[in-house]
Design an enzyme around this catalytic site. Sequence first.
Site, PDB file in Angstrom:
ATOM      1  N   HIS A  24       0.802  -1.220   0.000  1.00 18.80           N
ATOM      2  CA  HIS A  24       0.000   0.000   0.000  1.00 18.80           C
ATOM      3  C   HIS A  24       0.834   1.267   0.000  1.00 18.80           C
ATOM      4  O   HIS A  24       0.377   2.330   0.409  1.00 18.80           O
ATOM      5  CB  HIS A  24      -0.971   0.025   1.179  1.00 18.80           C
ATOM      6  CG  HIS A  24      -2.089  -0.953   1.007  1.00 18.80           C
ATOM      7  ND1 HIS A  24      -3.039  -0.809   0.026  1.00 18.80           N
ATOM      8  CD2 HIS A  24      -2.392  -2.099   1.652  1.00 18.80           C
ATOM      9  CE1 HIS A  24      -3.884  -1.810   0.101  1.00 18.80           C
ATOM     10  NE2 HIS A  24      -3.510  -2.620   1.063  1.00 18.80           N
ATOM     11  N   ARG A  68      -2.293  17.599   1.752  1.00 18.27           N
ATOM     12  CA  ARG A  68      -0.881  17.965   1.977  1.00 18.27           C
ATOM     13  C   ARG A  68      -0.150  18.024   0.644  1.00 18.27           C
ATOM     14  O   ARG A  68      -0.711  17.658  -0.392  1.00 18.27           O
ATOM     15  CB  ARG A  68      -0.221  16.881   2.831  1.00 18.27           C
ATOM     16  CG  ARG A  68      -0.286  15.526   2.145  1.00 18.27           C
ATOM     17  CD  ARG A  68       0.546  14.453   2.817  1.00 18.27           C
ATOM     18  NE  ARG A  68       0.615  13.263   1.984  1.00 18.27           N
ATOM     19  CZ  ARG A  68      -0.283  12.287   1.952  1.00 18.27           C
ATOM     20  NH1 ARG A  68      -1.361  12.340   2.728  1.00 18.27           N
ATOM     21  NH2 ARG A  68      -0.119  11.244   1.149  1.00 18.27           N
TER      22      ARG A  68
HETATM   23  C1  MV4 Z   1     -10.518   0.337  -3.078  1.00 19.52           C
HETATM   24  C2  MV4 Z   1     -10.049  -0.681  -3.935  1.00 19.52           C
HETATM   25  C3  MV4 Z   1     -10.986  -1.356  -4.683  1.00 19.52           C
HETATM   26  N1  MV4 Z   1     -12.302  -1.054  -4.571  1.00 19.52           N
HETATM   27  N2  MV4 Z   1     -11.821   0.613  -3.015  1.00 19.52           N
HETATM   28  C4  MV4 Z   1      -6.281   1.207  -1.035  1.00 19.52           C
HETATM   29  C5  MV4 Z   1      -5.846   2.395  -0.290  1.00 19.52           C
HETATM   30  C6  MV4 Z   1      -7.074   3.032   0.184  1.00 19.52           C
HETATM   31  N3  MV4 Z   1      -6.903   4.442   0.233  1.00 19.52           N
HETATM   32  C7  MV4 Z   1      -8.139   2.608  -0.794  1.00 19.52           C
HETATM   33  N4  MV4 Z   1      -7.603   1.483  -1.481  1.00 19.52           N
HETATM   34  C8  MV4 Z   1      -8.362   0.761  -2.334  1.00 19.52           C
HETATM   35  N5  MV4 Z   1      -9.675   1.036  -2.313  1.00 19.52           N
HETATM   36  C9  MV4 Z   1     -12.684  -0.080  -3.747  1.00 19.52           C
HETATM   37  N6  MV4 Z   1     -13.991   0.178  -3.651  1.00 19.52           N
HETATM   38  C10 MV4 Z   1      -8.700  -0.953  -3.996  1.00 19.52           C
HETATM   39  C11 MV4 Z   1      -7.844  -0.232  -3.181  1.00 19.52           C
HETATM   40  C12 MV4 Z   1      -6.454  -0.578  -3.305  1.00 19.52           C
HETATM   41  C13 MV4 Z   1      -5.500   0.318  -3.802  1.00 19.52           C
HETATM   42  C14 MV4 Z   1      -5.839   1.618  -4.161  1.00 19.52           C
HETATM   43  C15 MV4 Z   1      -4.905   2.488  -4.649  1.00 19.52           C
HETATM   44  C16 MV4 Z   1      -3.584   2.079  -4.761  1.00 19.52           C
HETATM   45  C17 MV4 Z   1      -3.217   0.822  -4.406  1.00 19.52           C
HETATM   46  C18 MV4 Z   1      -4.162  -0.074  -3.920  1.00 19.52           C
HETATM   47  C19 MV4 Z   1      -3.780  -1.365  -3.562  1.00 19.52           C
HETATM   48  C20 MV4 Z   1      -4.705  -2.242  -3.088  1.00 19.52           C
HETATM   49  C21 MV4 Z   1      -6.039  -1.850  -2.947  1.00 19.52           C
END
Ligand code: MV4
Length: 492
Positions: A234, A291
Amino acid sequence: MKKILIANRGEIALRVMKTAKKMGIGTVAVYSEADRNAPHVRYADEAVFLGNSVSSESYLAKDKIIHAALKTGADAIHPGYGFLSENATFAQMVSDNGITFIGPPTHAIKIMGDKLAAKEAVKKYDIPMVPGIETAITDISLAQEISKEIGFPILIKASAGGGGKGMRVVHESEELPGQMKRAISEATAAFGNGAVFIEKYIEAPRHIEIQILADTKGNIIHLFERECSIQRRHQKVVEEAPSVFITSEIRAAMGAAAVKVAKACNYVGAGTVEFLMDKDKNFYFLEMNTRLQVEHPVTELITQVDLVEQQLKIANNEVLQLGQNDVSIKGHALELRVYAEDPVDNFSPSIGTLKTYVCPVGIGIRVDDGFEEGMTIPIYYDPMLAKLITYGNTRSEAIQLMLEAIDAYKIKGVATTLPFGKFVFRHQAFTSGNFNTHFVANHYTPELLLAQYDKERHIAAAMGLKLFLEFKDKLKVPANEQSNWLLKRTIK
Ligand code: MV4
């Protein structure tokens, strides 16, 4: 604004001071025990000692930092990223003491720090959102009902979360009760707030974010996107601007949506609106970071806008001199975060001393760092050593320059993510633009990285052998010592 205090360390403290100096503004550094000899302390006009190395007694010590600003007569505090940068209590304390917080107003930090409050705030603005609910949920049968409506897989998220903490994917309804209970207790333990909500799980999304700037007079512009899909645990490792995945129409639509998000929370300053994008290029608002971000340089390179300069002017109540039509994209920029961690050992932190530290230099190469040869990497803070940034007329030029810069970057004493970067920038999925947030899971193994080293060793050995065979008759080395001679040269 005549003097600012930078409540941070390392590369970002140096980055902020550089622009302050350019603008004729005085700089005050703060530092901990571990950072007595750090470059950011020497670079500042003045420096104030905070306390022990642990963050809670130094870079997170709100009172000490405010006291340092009052004592040195600083007009404003720049929080950088991490530490107190998104702490609403700190931002409020700063203003209550008559000091300018170089960042958004307290209410914007509060709203965007709470995912449900953020959803609530942007709801009226017609911004694309992931299908899901906008309120906290504890009732399991209600959660079942909603999940069936949305359709599995669904994702349980913590309202106080962020950066992936407290998220749980649920593939079928039997898993839901257990996962809900776990998510709530995890969120309670981690954030002291057990509120969770449900969203449709977007599989294999891209992470694309929009940089925005807003002044205190209500003017808001966006500075296009950054593609940040390549991350591990992440945490981002590679960023680029612009994204290869989106058209100018989508770019304009995302930019407009980001401006609306900023409007929804009366945002002021530099901020980033994060979106998820599915394989069909639908985009959904995810969260807003209140930020200056680690990856801001790629935006600076493609727009030729100094984002820290804009932050300081906005904090000084100046009107934005840039309208939406004054900014455009020129060229392509890439960033590799150089972390002191071992890419063949699950990216675990690699602690030690920088026995060799030589940066690449050249046109189109920018290194933002806070370390020098001989320094020991403190265990107390984030292990990012530097950001290696390249800029070219085209994406392939920027990639080529990046590969050369990685080779020219000489770091000995700790393992780094430089070889991982090389793996990414040479990978067909990356060069073709066909990748998403699962790049590491889908394409990377330590064995492949080791094979990359092996390949280089084989090439080096083959080149050595070829040279040897060409010149061996001219050598003044006796025949029975030639193989030893060759070995020594090859090692060199
Ligand atoms: C999600 C998603 C799939 N579907 N929401 C990861 C960080 C957090 N801020 C939100 N994240 C995610 N939200 C939905 N509805 C997948 C992720 C996610 C992800 C998002 C951005 C960058 C890397 C990621 C790695 C795994 C999961």
